[in-house]
Each structure stands twice: as structure tokens, then as C-alpha cells.
Motif scaffolding. Sequence first.
Motif, mmCIF file in Angstrom:
data_model
loop_
_atom_site.group_PDB
_atom_site.id
_atom_site.type_symbol
_atom_site.label_atom_id
_atom_site.label_comp_id
_atom_site.label_asym_id
_atom_site.label_seq_id
_atom_site.Cartn_x
_atom_site.Cartn_y
_atom_site.Cartn_z
ATOM 1 N N GLU A 173 0.850 -1.212 0.000
ATOM 2 C CA GLU A 173 0.000 0.000 0.000
ATOM 3 C C GLU A 173 0.877 1.251 0.000
ATOM 4 O O GLU A 173 0.627 2.202 -0.734
ATOM 5 C CB GLU A 173 -0.911 0.072 1.246
ATOM 6 C CG GLU A 173 -1.943 -1.025 1.372
ATOM 7 C CD GLU A 173 -1.431 -2.173 2.228
ATOM 8 O OE1 GLU A 173 -1.509 -2.051 3.470
ATOM 9 O OE2 GLU A 173 -0.939 -3.170 1.674
ATOM 10 N N ASP A 174 1.915 1.227 0.872
ATOM 11 C CA ASP A 174 2.823 2.374 0.928
ATOM 12 C C ASP A 174 3.533 2.568 -0.407
ATOM 13 O O ASP A 174 3.717 3.681 -0.870
ATOM 14 C CB ASP A 174 3.865 2.186 2.031
ATOM 15 C CG ASP A 174 3.284 2.483 3.401
ATOM 16 O OD1 ASP A 174 2.220 3.125 3.451
ATOM 17 O OD2 ASP A 174 3.896 2.075 4.409
ATOM 18 N N ARG A 175 3.909 1.444 -0.992
ATOM 19 C CA ARG A 175 4.621 1.515 -2.273
ATOM 20 C C ARG A 175 3.717 2.161 -3.339
ATOM 21 O O ARG A 175 4.174 3.006 -4.109
ATOM 22 C CB ARG A 175 5.045 0.113 -2.716
ATOM 23 C CG ARG A 175 6.050 0.105 -3.859
ATOM 24 C CD ARG A 175 6.487 -1.308 -4.167
ATOM 25 N NE ARG A 175 7.186 -1.894 -3.034
ATOM 26 C CZ ARG A 175 8.499 -1.760 -2.828
ATOM 27 N NH1 ARG A 175 9.234 -1.097 -3.676
ATOM 28 N NH2 ARG A 175 9.077 -2.301 -1.780
ATOM 29 N N ALA A 176 2.443 1.785 -3.302
ATOM 30 C CA ALA A 176 1.488 2.354 -4.255
ATOM 31 C C ALA A 176 1.372 3.869 -4.067
ATOM 32 O O ALA A 176 1.192 4.620 -5.020
ATOM 33 C CB ALA A 176 0.125 1.691 -4.087
ATOM 34 N N LYS A 177 1.520 4.311 -2.780
ATOM 35 C CA LYS A 177 1.419 5.753 -2.491
ATOM 36 C C LYS A 177 2.779 6.444 -2.638
ATOM 37 O O LYS A 177 2.930 7.614 -2.277
ATOM 38 C CB LYS A 177 0.915 5.958 -1.055
ATOM 39 C CG LYS A 177 -0.574 5.713 -0.906
ATOM 40 C CD LYS A 177 -1.055 6.070 0.503
ATOM 41 C CE LYS A 177 -0.626 5.025 1.529
ATOM 42 N NZ LYS A 177 -0.917 5.362 2.912
ATOM 43 N N ASN A 178 3.787 5.690 -3.096
ATOM 44 C CA ASN A 178 5.133 6.235 -3.255
ATOM 45 C C ASN A 178 5.688 6.729 -1.921
ATOM 46 O O ASN A 178 6.298 7.795 -1.841
ATOM 47 C CB ASN A 178 5.092 7.385 -4.271
ATOM 48 C CG ASN A 178 6.292 7.315 -5.184
ATOM 49 O OD1 ASN A 178 7.215 6.527 -4.935
ATOM 50 N ND2 ASN A 178 6.293 8.113 -6.227
#
Length: 303
Positions: A183-188
Motif C-alpha cells: 500500500e505504501d509503495r502504491a502511495k510512493n
Amino acid sequence: MWPFLLLLVTLLLSTAATLPSEALNVRGHLLKSKTFLSPAIFLRPGSVSNKIYFDVAFPKGHIALKSFDAEVVDEHGVPVPLHETYLHHWVVEPYYIPKGADAAETKLSKIIPRRNSGVCKTTLGQYYGLGSETRHTATWVPDPYGIEVGDPVAPPEGHEEKQWLLNVFQIDIEYQVEKCSSEDRAKNDCVHVQVAKQILPRGGDIVFGVAHQHSGGIGASLHGEDGRLLCESVATYGEGREAGNEEGYIVGMSTCYPKPGTVTVSDGEALTVVSNYSSERQHTGVMGLFYILVAEHEQQSQL
Ligand SMILES: *[C@@H]1O[C@H](CO)[C@@H](O)[C@H](O)[C@H]1NC(C)=O
């Protein structure tokens, strides 16, 4: 590989002595630089060397240190890149030995280390020390300050000083950075932020500041009790193969040189270190240290 550690120390002599050829006259003082070469450090691929050298032939007497720089070189004096020999750290610490003892024979159990006056002095007592960032990190103590060593009145009963003294403050965090979630990765948002607080016993003017981080570190900042920014120190990564520019390694940390009087901290102030690491990958045993030099307000403390 037989690397050596090369240390360049610049110091200020407060009394006129015979002028060495390399001496400069800076505001009526003698600024002098000397280079020292450690004994050869023997390493095989995958081996680790952790050496302590006693009675190092650094300059003696009542002097002020202005800078301390290090370089790892091979037997021909050529810098060795970090991917060949990783410099985890080097530290310089003064110590006392019992009066009349043979300096060369006196080992760790007999010496009294002379630690800096910082908040982490029991674990980080050194006067100078850096790691892989050594090649591109400034250590110059801004004028009119210097790090005083060799004060003849200082040794404890029955001891004599071999080297050094100063005013470094350090704040330490050692921890683990977990890989960021999808999820964090998706939000950069793959930045791990670690926060630590320390109480500064004596305040004054911050005249120098720098952070120390390991690979993965992005930068760190130091804040006062009210959240104001005191210093921000950002990591520089190498992009090539050569010494001082090794890809994937921190090759330098930016430094702060506030004009004296512009960044002040008070006695008993709670300081906060914020240390940022990339969490694109997991990192174990990372560090977030912050070194500051605080010049005390002498006139005020005399009142
Ligand atoms: C650390 O991360 C926080 C949150 O992302 C950011 O606001 C701050 O500027 C970063 N500081 C440094 C020194 O990288």
C-alpha cells in the motif's frame, strides 16, 4: 589487500614555536597540518578487521584541533574504493595512562578514556569519527573555535594525559528498517522515519552539525524542543566505481555551519533527531547519529 588508514589532522598552536614549512599564520595563530599513516591492515576477502592503536604519534601539548580527515589507501598511497574495503568507522579518542607507565605497554584495562562532553559519552565517547562518508564530509571546526586538547591541569590523580579533549554532542539511534508495504509503495511512500529525543545538559551556540547514517539513509534532521529545525544533514550516494564515488554507498553527508549566535540551544533543552531511511528494501542494524559542536556562552556562565 593491505590497506592503510591515512589521517590528516589540522591544529592550531597558540604559542609561537619554530615555524614548520607548512604552517600558516591565521589570525596570529599557527595553523599546522600533519598526515599520519596507520600500520598496514591485512584483510582477506570477507574478513573483518577491528584494530585499536594506542600511543598514536599525534601532536602533543596544549593545542586546538580544527579538522580531522581520513582516507583508506593502498601500499602505493592510492585511495581504495568502498566496494573493495568498506570503512565501517574510524574514531579518535584521547586517554590517560598511569603516571610513569610505558605508553606502548599500557592496554585497554589500565587506561582512563577521556570522553567528549556530549549526551552519549558512555557509548560514543570519541572526539572524531566517521564511516563510509569520510571522503566528502567536512570536519572543519569554524573560527574562532577549536577543540581543545592537552590541557595540563586536567588529568585525574596519578595519571597523565596522552591526547585530546572537546565538546561534541551526539545522539544515537540504532534500529531496523522493514521493507515498506505494497500500500505504501502504491502511495510512493517508502520512507522509514525514526525519531529519538535527548536532553542537552548545557546549551550554547550550535556551530557545526552532521549526521551519520548507513546505506539506505536519506538524511536526518535535528530539532529543538519547540520543533524548530537546528540542522539538516543529507546523504550523498556515489554513482561510479572509483574511490569517493562508489555506487550504492553513502560517500558524504552535508554539514551545517550556522553563524555563531544564530542557532542556539538552552540548558536542559530536549532535542529530537529525525532519521529517514529508504524502505524500498529491508535494512538491519542501521544508525542515525547526530554530531553537534556546541560553543558554550562563557560570559553568561561566569555571571
Ligand atoms: C524526513 O522525512 C519526512 C517525512 O517524509 C520529511 O518531512 C523530512 O523532510 C525528511 N527529512 C530529511 C532530512 O530527509
